[in-house]
Motif scaffolding. Structure first.
Motif, mmCIF file in Angstrom:
data_model
loop_
_atom_site.group_PDB
_atom_site.id
_atom_site.type_symbol
_atom_site.label_atom_id
_atom_site.label_comp_id
_atom_site.label_asym_id
_atom_site.label_seq_id
_atom_site.Cartn_x
_atom_site.Cartn_y
_atom_site.Cartn_z
ATOM 1 N N ALA A 335 8.046 -35.901 12.061
ATOM 2 C CA ALA A 335 9.363 -36.535 12.158
ATOM 3 C C ALA A 335 9.367 -37.630 13.224
ATOM 4 C CB ALA A 335 10.427 -35.478 12.482
ATOM 5 N N TYR A 336 8.680 -37.361 14.337
ATOM 6 C CA TYR A 336 8.631 -38.360 15.405
ATOM 7 C C TYR A 336 7.911 -39.617 14.918
ATOM 8 C CZ TYR A 336 7.456 -40.714 19.750
ATOM 9 O OH TYR A 336 7.311 -41.670 20.734
ATOM 10 N N ARG A 337 6.799 -39.437 14.224
ATOM 11 C CA ARG A 337 6.048 -40.602 13.731
ATOM 12 C C ARG A 337 6.868 -41.402 12.727
ATOM 13 N NH1 ARG A 337 0.833 -36.755 13.156
ATOM 14 N NH2 ARG A 337 0.449 -36.566 15.399
ATOM 15 N N ALA A 338 7.631 -40.714 11.888
ATOM 16 C CA ALA A 338 8.493 -41.409 10.928
ATOM 17 C C ALA A 338 9.555 -42.224 11.667
ATOM 18 C CB ALA A 338 9.150 -40.397 9.988
ATOM 19 N N LYS A 339 10.085 -41.660 12.747
ATOM 20 C CA LYS A 339 11.089 -42.362 13.545
ATOM 21 C C LYS A 339 10.510 -43.632 14.163
ATOM 22 C CE LYS A 339 13.741 -41.644 17.857
ATOM 23 N NZ LYS A 339 12.831 -42.369 18.763
ATOM 24 N N ILE A 340 9.322 -43.526 14.748
ATOM 25 C CA ILE A 340 8.696 -44.695 15.370
ATOM 26 C C ILE A 340 8.378 -45.758 14.325
ATOM 27 C CG2 ILE A 340 6.675 -45.505 16.647
ATOM 28 C CD1 ILE A 340 8.733 -43.923 18.299
ATOM 29 N N GLU A 341 7.923 -45.326 13.153
ATOM 30 C CA GLU A 341 7.613 -46.269 12.086
ATOM 31 C C GLU A 341 8.875 -46.991 11.619
ATOM 32 O OE1 GLU A 341 5.351 -46.378 7.734
ATOM 33 O OE2 GLU A 341 5.247 -44.594 8.997
ATOM 34 N N ALA A 342 9.992 -46.268 11.527
ATOM 35 C CA ALA A 342 11.255 -46.886 11.112
ATOM 36 C C ALA A 342 11.735 -47.887 12.166
ATOM 37 C CB ALA A 342 12.316 -45.807 10.890
ATOM 38 N N GLU A 343 11.578 -47.526 13.450
ATOM 39 C CA GLU A 343 11.982 -48.437 14.525
ATOM 40 C C GLU A 343 11.126 -49.704 14.511
ATOM 41 O OE1 GLU A 343 11.664 -46.127 18.063
ATOM 42 O OE2 GLU A 343 13.574 -45.074 17.760
ATOM 43 N N ALA A 344 9.825 -49.536 14.234
ATOM 44 C CA ALA A 344 8.941 -50.695 14.175
ATOM 45 C C ALA A 344 9.331 -51.617 13.024
ATOM 46 C CB ALA A 344 7.494 -50.236 14.019
ATOM 47 N N ALA A 345 9.705 -51.026 11.876
ATOM 48 C CA ALA A 345 10.125 -51.830 10.733
ATOM 49 C C ALA A 345 11.408 -52.595 11.053
ATOM 50 C CB ALA A 345 10.327 -50.930 9.516
ATOM 51 N N GLU A 346 12.338 -51.929 11.749
ATOM 52 C CA GLU A 346 13.593 -52.580 12.139
ATOM 53 C C GLU A 346 13.329 -53.730 13.109
ATOM 54 O OE1 GLU A 346 17.819 -51.470 14.373
ATOM 55 O OE2 GLU A 346 16.354 -49.917 13.909
ATOM 56 N N LYS A 347 12.419 -53.496 14.060
ATOM 57 C CA LYS A 347 12.070 -54.536 15.034
ATOM 58 C C LYS A 347 11.440 -55.737 14.336
ATOM 59 C CE LYS A 347 9.285 -55.278 19.204
ATOM 60 N NZ LYS A 347 8.353 -54.642 20.179
ATOM 61 N N LYS A 348 10.571 -55.447 13.389
ATOM 62 C CA LYS A 348 9.922 -56.518 12.633
ATOM 63 C C LYS A 348 10.956 -57.334 11.859
ATOM 64 C CE LYS A 348 6.473 -57.164 8.976
ATOM 65 N NZ LYS A 348 5.520 -56.457 8.078
ATOM 66 N N ALA A 349 11.939 -56.657 11.268
ATOM 67 C CA ALA A 349 12.975 -57.355 10.524
ATOM 68 C C ALA A 349 13.799 -58.256 11.436
ATOM 69 C CB ALA A 349 13.877 -56.341 9.820
ATOM 70 N N ARG A 350 14.123 -57.760 12.643
ATOM 71 C CA ARG A 350 14.872 -58.575 13.603
ATOM 72 C C ARG A 350 14.074 -59.808 14.001
ATOM 73 N NH1 ARG A 350 15.813 -53.703 16.367
ATOM 74 N NH2 ARG A 350 14.543 -54.459 18.118
ATOM 75 N N ALA A 351 12.789 -59.611 14.240
ATOM 76 C CA ALA A 351 11.939 -60.721 14.668
ATOM 77 C C ALA A 351 11.842 -61.789 13.588
ATOM 78 C CB ALA A 351 10.553 -60.206 15.029
ATOM 79 N N HIS A 352 11.781 -61.359 12.332
ATOM 80 C CA HIS A 352 11.655 -62.308 11.233
ATOM 81 C C HIS A 352 12.984 -62.998 10.940
ATOM 82 C CE1 HIS A 352 7.778 -60.373 9.430
ATOM 83 N NE2 HIS A 352 7.603 -60.909 10.613
ATOM 84 N N ALA A 353 14.089 -62.385 11.355
ATOM 85 C CA ALA A 353 15.396 -62.977 11.100
ATOM 86 C C ALA A 353 15.543 -64.309 11.838
ATOM 87 C CB ALA A 353 16.507 -62.013 11.522
ATOM 88 N N VAL A 354 15.127 -64.340 13.109
ATOM 89 C CA VAL A 354 15.127 -65.578 13.885
ATOM 90 C C VAL A 354 13.760 -65.682 14.537
ATOM 91 C CG1 VAL A 354 16.223 -66.921 15.713
ATOM 92 C CG2 VAL A 354 17.591 -65.316 14.362
ATOM 93 N N PRO A 355 12.848 -66.415 13.942
ATOM 94 C CA PRO A 355 11.493 -66.513 14.482
ATOM 95 C C PRO A 355 11.501 -67.000 15.927
ATOM 96 C CG PRO A 355 11.609 -67.500 12.297
ATOM 97 C CD PRO A 355 13.019 -67.208 12.722
ATOM 98 N N PRO A 356 10.652 -66.437 16.785
ATOM 99 C CA PRO A 356 10.592 -66.859 18.187
ATOM 100 C C PRO A 356 10.415 -68.363 18.323
ATOM 101 C CG PRO A 356 9.263 -64.892 17.851
ATOM 102 C CD PRO A 356 9.716 -65.344 16.498
ATOM 103 N N ALA A 357 9.646 -68.982 17.447
ATOM 104 C CA ALA A 357 9.428 -70.423 17.551
ATOM 105 C C ALA A 357 10.736 -71.191 17.431
ATOM 106 C CB ALA A 357 8.441 -70.878 16.479
ATOM 107 N N ALA A 358 11.639 -70.700 16.551
ATOM 108 C CA ALA A 358 12.926 -71.373 16.378
ATOM 109 C C ALA A 358 13.757 -71.256 17.650
ATOM 110 C CB ALA A 358 13.679 -70.765 15.195
#
Length: 538
Positions: A335-358
């Motif tokens: 369950a813990y690993r699933a939680k971390i994986e979900a958080e990583a996916a959410e973080k990735k989605a946020r990062a792609h929403a507004v690319p750091p370069a922009a």
């Protein structure tokens, strides 16, 4: 013993920016699925994973087949994190029992490594007995071993059969003349071999073992101990060589040579490298190899997240009285690993929403190169039209249309954290600071800077504080901001006087997001349009 499992105990190791496999490495998304799966939850092979996942080193291997001039396993202190040191050597049965107890109590646990205190492959029966049992009783745990490599070739097949996906080899040189200065002797074919001959044999066995592991798809991390004046000018060549042979990650660690540890190098005055020297060598090697910069040079019986040691909570006496529901413990880890994986996916989605370069372009656009008056050659004052100011970018277009906007320079930012990937530690409680470089390209982890504990409690906080603070300022040389959860007024003033800005406003924020936001604030202020200031001594 190969003293750098995760550090200078080189024998067993487990010890990689956000989702990266080490500083300067590609993100996990750039790796093949099989490799990504292997490193995603390994705190030593992935810098991102070390914020969230824990490891345990099982000290079942007392014998060693080489002697290193940086190694002495005789001394132990419960407050000391030094490679090769253990409080109790375990039998294989005891190691399995302890591993299951730790995995039940710490759902973040993902890796079991054999860490010495000697070399695991000089104790193959004990080492493999532990792996065989855990493959059945805790199949979700990754199995990891570190070795000096002398006996590696003869055991590669068994490692592959037991699905040991991660092997660390401590390789300090390719030149036997350098090796003779590091290794007094090896034990080979039932006899002690010394000098250059010993180094030749060891180097040949290490290279053969590396090739065999890579052929079988086993990830190899190479540990190297940086020894000033001996192999420091040679390790870039080592890095190029092992990468060409297929090694996945290179971990260049500083020599630990305190006289009180009783090592040959410590007693003969061999110095350790400075943080700046270590970073320079790691940067040089990074051009040829993915670099690991988050190594903690752990004890051979370490337990918990990197940077912490909970081994005292799991002595044999304490685990004897524990009642463990192994199925429930496994469910918690999953369950813990699933939680971390979900958080990583959410973080990735946020990062792609507004690319750091922009975001960086937005900062640069708002703070371009100052306009220069054509008449005076000096910076022009902002012009206004009525109540509305004319932007500096418009003024620049009118006076110096060819002047490009200033690209804010990189900045080093230090972070105090207790783990979890967030800023959650008081400045005075830190024994180390993580250093990141932020720039227009994003955020990358540079390394860790160890310091003396400034505050051990209300009664002792600040005792001998001036000398401790001076050492901390020296360790933080080059950093422009320090992010922490809290900080006292005295260290705050000292840091500011030294040219380092304390910031406790980003407590509990994710580290890399806070570092990037801090860099953007510095860029917006114009502070990064001028050269970095030199450290001012307190």
């Amino acid at each position: 013993m190969d003293h750098h499992l995760t550090g200078q105990s080189g024998s067993g190791s487990c010890s990689g920016s956000s989702g990266g496999c080490g500083s300067g490495a590609p993100g996990l998304d750039a790796l093949g699925e099989d490799v990504r799966r292997k490193v995603a939850e390994h705190p030593c092979y992935s810098e991102g994973a070390h914020h969230h996942f824990a490891r345990m080193h099982a000290a079942v291997a007392p014998a060693c087949n080489i002697q290193c001039n940086y190694c002495n396993r005789k001394f132990d202190c419960s407050n000391e994190s030094r490679p090769g040191v253990v409080s109790e050597v375990l039998t294989p049965d005891q190691a399995v029992l302890k591993t299951l107890a730790v995995a039940a109590a710490i759902p973040q646990m993902s890796v079991l490594g054999i860490a010495g205190p000697g070399d695991p492959l000089a104790n193959p029966e004990r080492t493999f007995a532990v792996f065989r049992e855990l493959a059945v009783k805790a199949p979700d745990l990754k199995l990891c071993v570190s070795t000096n490599g002398l006996a590696l070739p003869e055991h590669v097949e068994e490692l592959a059969r037991l699905k040991v996906d991660h092997v660390t080899i401590t390789i300090n040189c390719l030149d036997p003349d350098i090796g003779a200065k590091i290794y007094p002797w090896i034990f080979w074919n039932h006899r002690r071999v010394r000098g250059r001959e010993a180094a030749e044999i060891l180097i040949a066995q290490q290279q053969k073992g590396l090739e065999m592991l890579v052929e079988r798809g086993i990830l190899v991390k190479v540990n190297s101990v940086m020894i000033p004046g001996i192999n420091d000018q040679h390790l870039a060549e080592v890095s190029r060589h092992v990468r060409a042979k297929g090694a996945f990650l290179h971990n260049v660690m500083p020599l630990i040579a305190a006289p009180e540890h009783g090592t040959y190098f410590g007693l003969t005055g061999q110095r350790s490298p400075s943080p700046q020297e270590l970073q320079a060598l790691q940067d040089e090697c990074a051009g040829d190899m993915n670099m690991m910069r988050h190594c903690r040079q752990c004890r051979a019986d370490a337990v918990g997240l990197l940077g912490e040691d909970r081994s005292s909570e799991f002595s044999l006496a304490k685990i004897a009285g524990m009642e463990i529901d192994h199925e429930a413990a496994l469910a918690r880890r999953v369950a813990y690993r699933a939680k971390i994986e979900a958080e990583a996916a959410e973080k990735k989605a946020r990062a792609h929403a507004v690319p750091p370069a922009a975001k960086i372009k937005q900062v640069i656009a708002l703070h371009p190169r100052p306009a220069i008056s054509a008449a005076s050659g000096k910076e022009a004052a902002p012009a206004t039209t009525g109540d509305a100011p004319v932007t500096s970018i418009a003024l620049a277009a009118a006076t110096t249309p060819s002047a490009p906007p200033v690209q804010p320079r990189p900045a080093l930012i230090a972070v105090a954290t207790e783990g979890g990937g967030i800023i959650n530690q008081h400045f005075g409680h830190a024994r180390e600071f993580l250093v990141y470089e932020a720039s227009a390209a994003g955020v990358r982890f540079i390394g860790r800077r160890g310091v003396d504990l400034y505050c051990a409690g209300d009664d002792s906080c600040g005792d001998d504080g001036e000398s401790k603070l001076t050492k901390t300022l020296r360790a933080l040389a080059g950093c422009e901001v320090i992010l922490c959860s809290r900080i006292g007024i005295d260290p705050w003033r000292a840091l500011e006087e030294a040219g380092i800005t304390p910031n406790s406003e980003r407590a509990l924020e994710p580290i890399e997001e806070a570092v990037l936001a801090t860099w953007q604030e510095l860029a917006a202020s114009g502070r990064l349009n001028v050269p970095a200031p030199q450290l001012r001594r307190a």
